[in-house]
Design a protein around this motif. Sequence first.
Motif, PDB file in Angstrom:
ATOM      1  N   GLY A 341     -35.932   6.391 133.355  1.00 18.79           N
ATOM      2  CA  GLY A 341     -35.892   7.681 132.658  1.00 18.79           C
ATOM      3  C   GLY A 341     -35.489   7.560 131.199  1.00 18.79           C
ATOM      4  O   GLY A 341     -35.111   6.477 130.725  1.00 18.79           O
ATOM      5  N   SER A 388     -38.720  13.882 131.303  1.00 18.54           N
ATOM      6  CA  SER A 388     -37.989  12.760 131.869  1.00 18.54           C
ATOM      7  C   SER A 388     -36.541  13.124 132.187  1.00 18.54           C
ATOM      8  O   SER A 388     -35.943  13.967 131.508  1.00 18.54           O
ATOM      9  N   SER A 394     -39.755   9.379 134.852  1.00 20.44           N
ATOM     10  CA  SER A 394     -40.448  10.070 133.759  1.00 20.44           C
ATOM     11  C   SER A 394     -41.865  10.433 134.173  1.00 20.44           C
ATOM     12  O   SER A 394     -42.475   9.755 135.007  1.00 20.44           O
TER      13      SER A 394
END
Length: 428
Positions: A341, A388, A394
């Motif tokens: 992320g 994200s 994400s």
Amino acid sequence: MWKAEITADTEGAGASQTFFRLWAPHRMNTNGRELMATDLSSWPGLGNPREILTKVDSADEPILATLALPRRVDKARIVYGTIAPGLVLEIGESLEEDEEFIAALLREFLITLAAVTMLGGPIGWFMARRALRGVQEVTRTATEIANGALDRRVDVRSQGDELDTLARTFNTMVDRMQALVIGMREMTDNLAHDLRSPLGRIRASAELSLTSGGSKAEAEAMAATTTEECDRLLEMINTALDIAEAESGAAKLKLTDIDLVELVGDALELFQAIAEDQQITITADLPDHFRIHGDRQRLQRVVANLLDNGLKYMSAVGRVTIKLVTEGERVTLSIEDTGIGISADESARIFERFYRCDRSRSKLGNGLGLSLALAFVRAHGGDIIVNSTPGQGSTFTVVLPRLSIGSINRLSDESTRENRGPSGRAAA
Ligand code: ADP
């Protein structure tokens, strides 16, 4: 009877203002005979209008004449008309009032003209100075900018006039210039920084092969390292040039009718082996076919970069999901991963050239992949959006318009014009 009336009228107006004479004009070019007249003491030098009397007698219409008399300052307007066979009436009137009126008008006009000239000069000077002050301010700022003060701007006075428009346009131009200069500076800084490490490694490797006098195998290993480093450098330089070309609008898209589903399928096949090695599952939710006009090679690089990142920035075992959804006249391709992320702050910067998040520096990369993908997608009139959550994963969503070749070219021009420079859009 009428004689009495005319005499009364003439006397009423004043003997110095009007007069009349009654004539019996003689034919044969001789003097006419004055039958009667009002008081002519104020009209000296009137004389016998022999020629006019002859003309009037034979003319159908009255005759008008203006006379300047020797001892009068004003002129006389005289009308001669036949009032009965053999009878000509001459009526004269002073033009004194008319002349006074014209003189008064002229006086007023001259006074007004003088006032306008006197006031107009300073007002014009004031207005010109005001206008010039704005232009001078722009000139002064332009000079300062030319001398290197790129952060200088012209003050906008918000008066809604042309100078405000000039100031705003000038400031927008300088904003743009500054962004380009900063972008170029950052790019050269980053390029120099990123070139230094591989060049250092190449140099160290070459130096070692010179000094060690090692075996053939060692020399071959060093040559291989050198080749690898050079390839990486070349790739970085070429990618930077591709981005610059796409962002400046100089890149000509090779547009053909392509099946986007097939293109994504080919990329998946390529990455399948890497995914299996990393114990990452790739799942795809794709329609059978979806045709768009696009540049096959450039769109392949977009999909490959996003897939590569999805696999690369995975902390452990995970999943990458690809979806292709059509919505009216646009297509949405999303690549979702369950990786490390990106924070909101970093999401806003990941599309900048050479930008890499701190946590991903251990992975191989040069920070150019997303810039390249965004530049190529914008050249097609589309965009990339990122969502994200750090620690969860994400989703990169590519939105492309399903357009005709002509409209892609147009959009591509507009998009590169609007979006030149390092920028990305984040919707974290
Ligand atoms: P590179 O991957 O070569 O570093 P990119 O331009 O592709 O360059 O990506 C820029 C940065 O954005 C990466 O360094 C990484 O920090 C972050 N990033 C990109 N994709 C992902 C992803 N799927 N998950 C987490 N971080 C990502």
